[in-house]
Design a protein around this motif. Structure first.
Motif, PDB file in Angstrom:
ATOM      1  N   MET A   1      -8.529  -1.663  -1.781  1.00 38.69           N
ATOM      2  CA  MET A   1      -8.198  -0.593  -0.849  1.00 38.69           C
ATOM      3  C   MET A   1      -8.107   0.746  -1.572  1.00 38.69           C
ATOM      4  SD  MET A   1      -8.094  -1.104   2.357  1.00 38.69           S
ATOM      5  CE  MET A   1      -7.156   0.354   2.817  1.00 38.69           C
ATOM      6  N   GLU A   2      -7.641   0.712  -2.815  1.00 40.21           N
ATOM      7  CA  GLU A   2      -7.534   1.954  -3.580  1.00 40.21           C
ATOM      8  C   GLU A   2      -8.907   2.595  -3.776  1.00 40.21           C
ATOM      9  OE1 GLU A   2      -6.015  -0.837  -4.282  1.00 40.21           O
ATOM     10  OE2 GLU A   2      -3.896  -0.276  -4.112  1.00 40.21           O
ATOM     11  N   ASP A   3      -9.907   1.748  -4.092  1.00 43.63           N
ATOM     12  CA  ASP A   3     -11.268   2.265  -4.273  1.00 43.63           C
ATOM     13  C   ASP A   3     -11.813   2.832  -2.966  1.00 43.63           C
ATOM     14  OD1 ASP A   3     -11.295   1.574  -6.934  1.00 43.63           O
ATOM     15  OD2 ASP A   3     -12.232  -0.371  -6.591  1.00 43.63           O
ATOM     16  N   LEU A   4     -11.595   2.093  -1.876  1.00 40.72           N
ATOM     17  CA  LEU A   4     -12.101   2.533  -0.577  1.00 40.72           C
ATOM     18  C   LEU A   4     -11.433   3.828  -0.146  1.00 40.72           C
ATOM     19  CD1 LEU A   4     -12.199  -0.916   1.272  1.00 40.72           C
ATOM     20  CD2 LEU A   4     -14.159   0.409   0.473  1.00 40.72           C
ATOM     21  N   ILE A   5     -10.127   3.933  -0.391  1.00 41.61           N
ATOM     22  CA  ILE A   5      -9.412   5.163  -0.025  1.00 41.61           C
ATOM     23  C   ILE A   5      -9.922   6.337  -0.858  1.00 41.61           C
ATOM     24  CG2 ILE A   5      -7.153   6.308  -0.122  1.00 41.61           C
ATOM     25  CD1 ILE A   5      -5.908   3.617   0.696  1.00 41.61           C
TER      26      ILE A   5
ATOM     27  N   GLU B   1      -3.586  15.995   2.315  1.00 42.66           N
ATOM     28  CA  GLU B   1      -2.456  15.081   2.144  1.00 42.66           C
ATOM     29  C   GLU B   1      -1.996  14.479   3.464  1.00 42.66           C
ATOM     30  OE1 GLU B   1       0.523  17.387   0.226  1.00 42.66           O
ATOM     31  OE2 GLU B   1      -0.364  17.203  -1.773  1.00 42.66           O
ATOM     32  N   ARG B   2      -1.978  15.304   4.516  1.00 41.67           N
ATOM     33  CA  ARG B   2      -1.466  14.839   5.802  1.00 41.67           C
ATOM     34  C   ARG B   2      -2.480  14.034   6.604  1.00 41.67           C
ATOM     35  NH1 ARG B   2       3.223  16.766   7.936  1.00 41.67           N
ATOM     36  NH2 ARG B   2       4.547  17.697   6.325  1.00 41.67           N
ATOM     37  N   ASN B   3      -3.711  13.913   6.080  1.00 34.15           N
ATOM     38  CA  ASN B   3      -4.719  13.091   6.757  1.00 34.15           C
ATOM     39  C   ASN B   3      -5.116  11.860   5.953  1.00 34.15           C
ATOM     40  OD1 ASN B   3      -5.845  14.329   9.434  1.00 34.15           O
ATOM     41  ND2 ASN B   3      -5.539  16.083   8.071  1.00 34.15           N
ATOM     42  N   LEU B   4      -4.392  11.601   4.868  1.00 40.01           N
ATOM     43  CA  LEU B   4      -4.695  10.427   4.057  1.00 40.01           C
ATOM     44  C   LEU B   4      -4.399   9.128   4.811  1.00 40.01           C
ATOM     45  CD1 LEU B   4      -3.447  11.512   0.521  1.00 40.01           C
ATOM     46  CD2 LEU B   4      -5.810  11.135   1.262  1.00 40.01           C
ATOM     47  N   ARG B   5      -3.464   9.188   5.745  1.00 40.75           N
ATOM     48  CA  ARG B   5      -3.183   7.995   6.550  1.00 40.75           C
ATOM     49  C   ARG B   5      -4.418   7.628   7.367  1.00 40.75           C
ATOM     50  NH1 ARG B   5       2.223   7.685  10.158  1.00 40.75           N
ATOM     51  NH2 ARG B   5       3.077   7.891   8.059  1.00 40.75           N
ATOM     52  N   LEU B   6      -5.154   8.634   7.851  1.00 38.73           N
ATOM     53  CA  LEU B   6      -6.396   8.394   8.593  1.00 38.73           C
ATOM     54  C   LEU B   6      -7.429   7.730   7.683  1.00 38.73           C
ATOM     55  CD1 LEU B   6      -8.246   8.809  11.077  1.00 38.73           C
ATOM     56  CD2 LEU B   6      -8.777  11.086  10.174  1.00 38.73           C
ATOM     57  N   VAL B   7      -7.516   8.187   6.443  1.00 40.24           N
ATOM     58  CA  VAL B   7      -8.453   7.595   5.474  1.00 40.24           C
ATOM     59  C   VAL B   7      -8.133   6.122   5.283  1.00 40.24           C
ATOM     60  CG1 VAL B   7      -9.261   7.615   3.087  1.00 40.24           C
ATOM     61  CG2 VAL B   7      -8.808   9.772   4.258  1.00 40.24           C
ATOM     62  N   ALA B   8      -6.856   5.798   5.103  1.00 43.49           N
ATOM     63  CA  ALA B   8      -6.449   4.407   4.884  1.00 43.49           C
ATOM     64  C   ALA B   8      -6.763   3.548   6.103  1.00 43.49           C
ATOM     65  CB  ALA B   8      -4.953   4.349   4.576  1.00 43.49           C
TER      66      ALA B   8
ATOM     67  N   MET C   1       0.841  -1.199   0.000  1.00 43.49           N
ATOM     68  CA  MET C   1       0.000   0.000   0.000  1.00 43.49           C
ATOM     69  C   MET C   1       0.873   1.246   0.000  1.00 43.49           C
ATOM     70  SD  MET C   1      -2.863   1.210   2.770  1.00 43.49           S
ATOM     71  CE  MET C   1      -3.708  -0.355   2.654  1.00 43.49           C
ATOM     72  N   LYS C   2       0.401   2.283  -0.584  1.00 39.63           N
ATOM     73  CA  LYS C   2       1.130   3.531  -0.654  1.00 39.63           C
ATOM     74  C   LYS C   2       1.454   4.059   0.738  1.00 39.63           C
ATOM     75  CE  LYS C   2       0.593   8.273  -2.352  1.00 39.63           C
ATOM     76  NZ  LYS C   2      -0.305   9.200  -3.048  1.00 39.63           N
ATOM     77  N   THR C   3       2.672   4.613   0.867  1.00 39.22           N
ATOM     78  CA  THR C   3       3.077   5.206   2.148  1.00 39.22           C
ATOM     79  C   THR C   3       2.580   6.645   2.200  1.00 39.22           C
ATOM     80  OG1 THR C   3       5.056   3.834   2.208  1.00 39.22           O
ATOM     81  CG2 THR C   3       5.018   5.769   3.627  1.00 39.22           C
ATOM     82  N   PHE C   4       1.902   6.992   3.282  1.00 42.19           N
ATOM     83  CA  PHE C   4       1.334   8.327   3.411  1.00 42.19           C
ATOM     84  C   PHE C   4       2.203   9.205   4.308  1.00 42.19           C
ATOM     85  CE2 PHE C   4      -2.283   5.470   2.651  1.00 42.19           C
ATOM     86  CZ  PHE C   4      -2.765   6.028   1.477  1.00 42.19           C
ATOM     87  N   LEU C   5       2.082  10.493   4.113  1.00 46.16           N
ATOM     88  CA  LEU C   5       2.857  11.451   4.898  1.00 46.16           C
ATOM     89  C   LEU C   5       2.397  11.464   6.350  1.00 46.16           C
ATOM     90  CD1 LEU C   5       2.856  14.424   2.352  1.00 46.16           C
ATOM     91  CD2 LEU C   5       4.703  12.809   2.795  1.00 46.16           C
ATOM     92  N   LYS C   6       3.295  11.858   7.234  1.00 46.60           N
ATOM     93  CA  LYS C   6       2.966  11.928   8.654  1.00 46.60           C
ATOM     94  C   LYS C   6       1.886  12.976   8.896  1.00 46.60           C
ATOM     95  CE  LYS C   6       6.139  12.225  11.675  1.00 46.60           C
ATOM     96  NZ  LYS C   6       7.348  12.662  12.411  1.00 46.60           N
ATOM     97  N   PRO C   7       1.013  12.755   9.895  1.00 42.80           N
ATOM     98  CA  PRO C   7      -0.001  13.760  10.230  1.00 42.80           C
ATOM     99  C   PRO C   7       0.650  15.051  10.719  1.00 42.80           C
ATOM    100  CG  PRO C   7      -0.517  11.627  11.213  1.00 42.80           C
ATOM    101  CD  PRO C   7       0.879  11.529  10.698  1.00 42.80           C
ATOM    102  N   LEU C   8      -0.051  16.124  10.568  1.00 51.57           N
ATOM    103  CA  LEU C   8       0.435  17.409  11.067  1.00 51.57           C
ATOM    104  C   LEU C   8       0.416  17.426  12.588  1.00 51.57           C
ATOM    105  CD1 LEU C   8      -1.568  19.750   8.669  1.00 51.57           C
ATOM    106  CD2 LEU C   8       0.881  19.311   8.544  1.00 51.57           C
TER     107      LEU C   8
ATOM    108  N   ILE D   1      -9.167   3.967   8.337  1.00 50.48           N
ATOM    109  CA  ILE D   1     -10.612   3.728   8.435  1.00 50.48           C
ATOM    110  C   ILE D   1     -11.076   2.804   7.306  1.00 50.48           C
ATOM    111  CG2 ILE D   1     -12.888   4.837   8.312  1.00 50.48           C
ATOM    112  CD1 ILE D   1     -11.607   7.288   9.634  1.00 50.48           C
ATOM    113  N   ALA D   2     -10.497   2.962   6.129  1.00 55.05           N
ATOM    114  CA  ALA D   2     -10.900   2.153   4.974  1.00 55.05           C
ATOM    115  C   ALA D   2     -10.651   0.668   5.213  1.00 55.05           C
ATOM    116  CB  ALA D   2     -10.154   2.617   3.724  1.00 55.05           C
ATOM    117  N   LYS D   3      -9.651   0.340   6.032  1.00 58.38           N
ATOM    118  CA  LYS D   3      -9.342  -1.066   6.314  1.00 58.38           C
ATOM    119  C   LYS D   3     -10.543  -1.790   6.922  1.00 58.38           C
ATOM    120  CE  LYS D   3      -4.344  -0.612   7.084  1.00 58.38           C
ATOM    121  NZ  LYS D   3      -3.261  -0.695   8.080  1.00 58.38           N
ATOM    122  N   LYS D   4     -11.372  -1.063   7.679  1.00 57.88           N
ATOM    123  CA  LYS D   4     -12.545  -1.684   8.304  1.00 57.88           C
ATOM    124  C   LYS D   4     -13.540  -2.198   7.268  1.00 57.88           C
ATOM    125  CE  LYS D   4     -14.021   1.740  10.732  1.00 57.88           C
ATOM    126  NZ  LYS D   4     -14.862   2.516  11.674  1.00 57.88           N
TER     127      LYS D   4
END
Length: 222
Positions: free
Chosen positions: A57-61, A37-44, A1-8, A46-49
């Motif tokens: 996962m790409e569609d869910l994200i 961009e910095r909250n995409l990790r949160l999206v990923a 899975m794509k690596t996302f940037l750290k949250p702010l 939640i999408a796992k559920k």
């Protein structure tokens, strides 16, 4: 899975939220992009559920990101302490709406799609042979979330004795409901005292749920 940037950090997030209101359109757009961009990790996360064989996962994200964008657009710092908590609810909502829509469409198609023929050669579909309604996955997920809220409120709103009384009274552990008399005998107190504890505990829980619903209403969609 794509690596996302750290949250702010809290300070960085606060500066970006302030910049959203800036009269400089370029600065406002840049702040919005950074918050997304910095909250995409949160999206990923939640999408796992909602991950399944049917949805990548790409569609869910992608769907969850729509909820994140809506959260950034409607976030009000006067009503919410952190963007992440508000965004999580918006992302959840977007994914749940997608599931509901997909389930409805799938059901409309599959229930009437021919799956064979009977002895006389007539086409039959799934609706013809269904004997009982299938469990509603979305409703089950929402039920689980409400139960989680229930147990959370019991921990925050009730004393240990009040929790014990409600747990026994309504069979929250094993499904067996216990009478007030039985609880009184178990705890060494009178039935009337058990009744008072139960009534007080239910009142506290009701107030807790009302506060929770009010908070949800002020914070945005749930």
């Amino acid at each position: 899975m794509k690596t996302f940037l750290k949250p702010l950090s809290k300070e960085e997030e606060s500066l970006c939220i302030q910049a959203l209101q800036d009269e400089d359109a370029g600065r406002s757009k840049e702040a919005k992009q950074l918050l997304i961009e910095r909250n995409l990790r949160l999206v990923a996360h939640i999408a796992k559920k909602y991950a399944s064989a049917e949805d990548t996962m790409e569609d869910l994200i992608s769907i969850g990101t729509i909820g994140l964008i809506k959260a950034v657009d409607t976030f009000d710092p006067a009503k919410n302490s952190r963007l992440a908590a508000y965004a999580a609810r918006c992302i959840d909502n977007e994914l749940l709406m997608m599931l509901r829509s997909k389930k409805k469409t799938s059901r409309e198609v599959s229930l009437y799609e021919p799956i064979g023929t009977d002895r006389e050669g007539n086409e039959i579909n799934l609706l013809d042979i269904m004997e009982q309604e299938q469990p509603d996955i979305v409703e089950e997920m929402e039920k689980a979330r409400h139960l989680s809220e229930l147990y959370g409120l019991m921990d925050t709103e009730l004393s240990e004795r009040e929790k014990e009384v409600l747990t026994l009274r309504y069979g929250l552990l094993d499904g067996r409901e216990v009478t007030q008399k039985e609880i009184g005998e178990k705890l060494g107190i009178s039935r009337s005292y058990v009744s008072r504890i139960e009534k007080k505990a239910l009142g506290r829980m009701q107030n807790g749920f009302e506060k929770l619903e009010k908070k949800k209403g002020l914070s945005g969609p749930v």
